[in-house]
Write an enzyme that holds these catalytic residues in place. Structure first.
Site, PDB file in Angstrom:
ATOM      1  N   LYS A 180      49.884  51.733  33.402  1.00  0.00           N
ATOM      2  CA  LYS A 180      49.171  52.694  34.246  1.00  0.00           C
ATOM      3  C   LYS A 180      48.440  51.927  35.342  1.00  0.00           C
ATOM      4  O   LYS A 180      47.686  50.988  35.044  1.00  0.00           O
ATOM      5  CB  LYS A 180      48.175  53.453  33.371  1.00  0.00           C
TER       6      LYS A 180
HETATM    7  C1  E4P Z   1      45.047  60.860  32.334  1.00  0.00           C
HETATM    8  O1  E4P Z   1      45.832  59.983  32.210  1.00  0.00           O
HETATM    9  C2  E4P Z   1      43.603  60.693  32.200  1.00  0.00           C
HETATM   10  O2  E4P Z   1      43.375  59.800  31.120  1.00  0.00           O
HETATM   11  C3  E4P Z   1      42.857  61.947  31.838  1.00  0.00           C
HETATM   12  O3  E4P Z   1      43.684  63.070  31.824  1.00  0.00           O
HETATM   13  C4  E4P Z   1      41.576  62.125  32.570  1.00  0.00           C
HETATM   14  O4  E4P Z   1      40.952  63.300  32.105  1.00  0.00           O
HETATM   15  P1  E4P Z   1      39.410  63.603  32.348  1.00  0.00           P
HETATM   16  O5  E4P Z   1      39.246  64.058  33.761  1.00  0.00           O
HETATM   17  O6  E4P Z   1      39.096  64.711  31.388  1.00  0.00           O
HETATM   18  O7  E4P Z   1      38.652  62.349  32.056  1.00  0.00           O
END
Ligand code: E4P
Length: 222
Positions: free
Chosen positions: A83
């Site tokens: 990522k």
């Molecule tokens: C995605 O890869 C992220 O980890 C995640 O969906 C972020 O979500 P949040 O806005 O609830 O922290």
């Protein structure tokens, strides 16, 4: 639509994997910090539980270090998706890793222009954050619609999958599914909400009670 779970909690992952409905996992530095676990060991453990893509995020923000981190993360298991953040350096890393056959999830996407760039950089997944856009008064689902429209306009060249992220409730998920988004990464709590309906509970209670009145058991029946 593929369902990923957005968590670093291995107990939750094991539980959800046992349903047979889990297609992958996403983590981020915040979720790793919440887990209190060693990052590399946790990703290795998750990759043994779940066959599908497991997103592991780089920590650096400069190209050279992110690339080295990404290469190291990719070696943990075949199903690791590295990522990277949606920055110029992040997309350079995306291109380099994806050219070498590594799955890459480009995260922190908040505009259709960013999603187009990620596709050109060869991202396996683009992660638009719908909940965080809603939080600042923009329509997160509108972004999913825009990205889907753009990606589906180039079916021969854009292979990037839209991974709807920052999902806060089942309505986000249903809206994304109606638009044909490829993947949703969902917090465990929201996955459990998907099963729930008061009429299911009420109906089941009535069926259990009425069945008891018959005095029969299916397993003992001849
Ligand atoms: C995605 O890869 C992220 O980890 C995640 O969906 C972020 O979500 P949040 O806005 O609830 O922290």
């Amino acid at each position: 639509m593929k369902f990923f779970v957005d968590t670093g909690d291995i107990a939750e992952i094991k539980d959800l994997a046992s349903t047979g409905l889990l297609d992958g996992v996403t983590t981020n530095p915040t979720l790793i910090a919440q887990s209190g676990k060693n990052f590399l060991k946790l990703i290795a453990e998750i990759c043994e539980v779940v066959q599908g893509p497991v997103s592991a995020e780089v920590a650096a923000t400069d190209y050279a270090t992110m690339l080295k981190e990404g290469q190291k993360l990719a070696k943990i298991a075949k199903n690791v998706a590295v990522k990277v953040p949606l920055t110029p350096d992040g997309l350079k890393v995306c291109k380099a890793l994806s050219d070498n056959g590594t799955q890459v999830n480009v995260t922190l996407c908040f505009s259709a222009a960013q999603a187009l760039l990620a596709a050109k950089a060869g991202a396996t997944f683009i992660s638009p954050f719908v909940g965080r856009l809603d939080d600042v008064g923009q329509d997160g689902m509108l972004l999913i619609k825009e990205i889907m429209d753009i990606y589906t306009a180039y079916p021969k060249t854009i292979k990037t999958e839209v991974l709807v992220a920052s999902i806060r409730h089942p309505i986000h998920l249903i809206a994304a599914a109606k638009m044909g988004a490829h993947v949703a990464t969902i917090p465990p709590k929201v996955i459990r909400q998907l099963y729930a309906h008061p009429l299911t509970d009420k109906g089941l209670a009535a069926f259990v009670s009425d069945w008891q009145k018959t005095g029969q058991t299916i397993l003992d029946a001849a």
